[in-house]
Design a protein around this motif. Structure first.
Motif, PDB file in Angstrom:
ATOM      1  N   SER A 191      58.383  -0.634-118.638  1.00 32.98           N
ATOM      2  CA  SER A 191      57.138   0.011-118.218  1.00 32.98           C
ATOM      3  C   SER A 191      56.096  -1.012-117.791  1.00 32.98           C
ATOM      4  O   SER A 191      56.276  -2.227-117.942  1.00 32.98           O
ATOM      5  N   VAL A 242      62.623   5.358-118.957  1.00 32.31           N
ATOM      6  CA  VAL A 242      61.689   4.238-119.000  1.00 32.31           C
ATOM      7  C   VAL A 242      61.459   3.875-120.464  1.00 32.31           C
ATOM      8  O   VAL A 242      61.343   4.745-121.324  1.00 32.31           O
ATOM      9  N   SER A 295      55.440   2.656-114.926  1.00 29.95           N
ATOM     10  CA  SER A 295      55.342   3.745-115.910  1.00 29.95           C
ATOM     11  C   SER A 295      55.143   5.090-115.234  1.00 29.95           C
ATOM     12  O   SER A 295      54.015   5.588-115.123  1.00 29.95           O
TER      13      SER A 295
END
Length: 404
Positions: A296, A233, A218
């Motif tokens: 993530s 993402v 992340s």
């Protein structure tokens, strides 16, 4: 003809301030009452009021409009039309504006559509005041907004056209819901409840059928989604619905590297490892995706060990079974005030049923056929929604009036 909003309504006011939290008595509206754009009678507050006489000026009347004016910015101006049921009495509570149209000038349903237009949204954005956790606008500022309003007969025509398009949207949505229910029923028909396992299939820890549980990455990312194959993402919302939605992502900031080892691909199984108690453990299978999207660190990717033992699509539907969702939720732990988290250790020990591979393949073939139909419905729904938005904007530019 141009009007100020205050000239279109008998009143525009906040509701009565009543401390809620008690059970019983007459229902009282609250912000959540209109969160879906409709009046949700299951999301009312109560204060134990049994004598409604002193609140009679705040009892909703048929086709009153409720509008959100204190909320997150994207929900400001959201409206719902109240359609009264027989003998129903609902009190208009604080933090939602109540609006009652002047019938000779404005139709209530037309007003609902009006408040969805770019014209109104643009005007509303100019009066919004933002704070740390929410935004709002003042009633007096709302009243001064000017809008072009056609004659009543033209309003009736516009409402009829938009209602017709909305019915198509609602029908398609109900068909998609029915397909989702059919998918759940098909699983139960072929395999039964996976916890009760009355068909006596093999049971084993999930670690016996998956070779790895990978955690994503992340990086700090933009609030805007990645488009045109830009690197991004995934957000949790890409998985939480139980169906993968690659549009729920955040674009990588300039200079942030794209790490291919975290890229998602068709055939991957994703599971949320951290979320609210209700949503943790949501599982999605990737039928299609945009390139250069990473999962993530709040999401696991499950790597199947042996497809001659278990089918990825079977795993996806198994973990989306209602009984299995409860089991996944039980695996989550966390300190007070934090979101529950599923550890790899706990997930590895999750007991699952593993039917014969031939039965799994039969199930998967049926699911793929249903998914093709569902995808057609989704594309059709998208087309209807585009049509609706086009008609909505044309209507309020005077381009949709019935030829005289």
């Amino acid at each position: 003809m141009e009007y100020k909003i205050e000239d279109l309504f008998e009143f525009i006011r906040n509701g009565v301030n009543i401390k809620q939290g008690f059970s019983g008595g007459y229902p009282i509206t609250r912000i959540e009452t209109i969160s879906t754009g409709e009046i949700n009678r299951n999301k009312m507050g109560y204060a134990g009021i049994t004598n409604i006489a002193k609140f009679e000026n705040y009892i909703l009347e048929h086709e009153d409009i409720l509008m959100s004016h204190i909320n997150s910015e994207k929900h400001l101006g959201k409206c719902a039309l109240y359609e009264k049921k027989e003998n129903e009495q609902i009190i208009h509570g604080m933090n939602l504006l109540g609006l009652r149209v002047k019938r000779g000038i404005l139709l209530p349903k037309f007003a609902i559509y009006l408040f969805q237009t770019q014209q109104f949204r643009k005007s509303l954005s100019k009066i919004v005041k933002k704070s740390v956790n929410q935004a709002s606008f003042a009633v007096n500022d709302l009243k001064k907004i000017k809008l072009d309003i056609p004659y009543i007969e033209q309003q009736k025509y516009i409402v009829a056209v938009l209602d017709s398009c909305n019915r198509l949207i609602e029908k398609r949505q109900s068909q998609i819901t029915a397909l989702d229910e059919l998918t759940q029923s098909l699983f139960l028909e072929m395999f039964g409840d996976p916890i009760q396992n009355i068909k006596k299939f093999k049971q084993m820890p999930i670690k016996n059928v998956i070779s790895d549980i990978q955690t994503g990455w992340s990086p700090v990312a933009s609030k805007e989604p990645a488009t045109n194959n830009e690197p991004g993402v995934l957000k949790l919302s890409a998985v939480t619905g139980g169906r993968y939605n690659f549009k729920e992502n955040k674009k990588l900031l300039d200079g942030t590297p794209f790490k291919s080892e975290y890229e998602v691909n068709v055939g991957d199984i994703l599971l949320t490892r951290k979320n609210t108690k209700e949503l943790v453990g949501a599982c999605s299978y990737i039928f299609e995706t945009s390139p250069k999207l990473m999962f993530s660190d709040l999401i696991f990717k499950l790597i199947i060990k042996n497809i001659t033992l278990i089918e990825p699509i079977y795993i996806w539907r198994l973990l989306n079974n209602n009984s299995m969702k409860k089991e996944l939720s039980k695996l989550a732990s966390g300190s007070s005030g934090s979101m529950p988290n599923i550890s790899k250790k706990n997930l590895n020990e999750l007991l699952i049923v593993v039917p014969p591979i031939e039965l799994q393949k039969e199930f998967v073939n049926k699911i793929i056929s249903l998914e093709k139909i569902r995808n057609d419905f989704i594309n059709s729904l998208s087309s209807y929604e585009i049509l609706y938005n086009s008609l909505l904007q044309k209507a309020f530019k005077g381009e949709l009036f019935q030829e005289q």
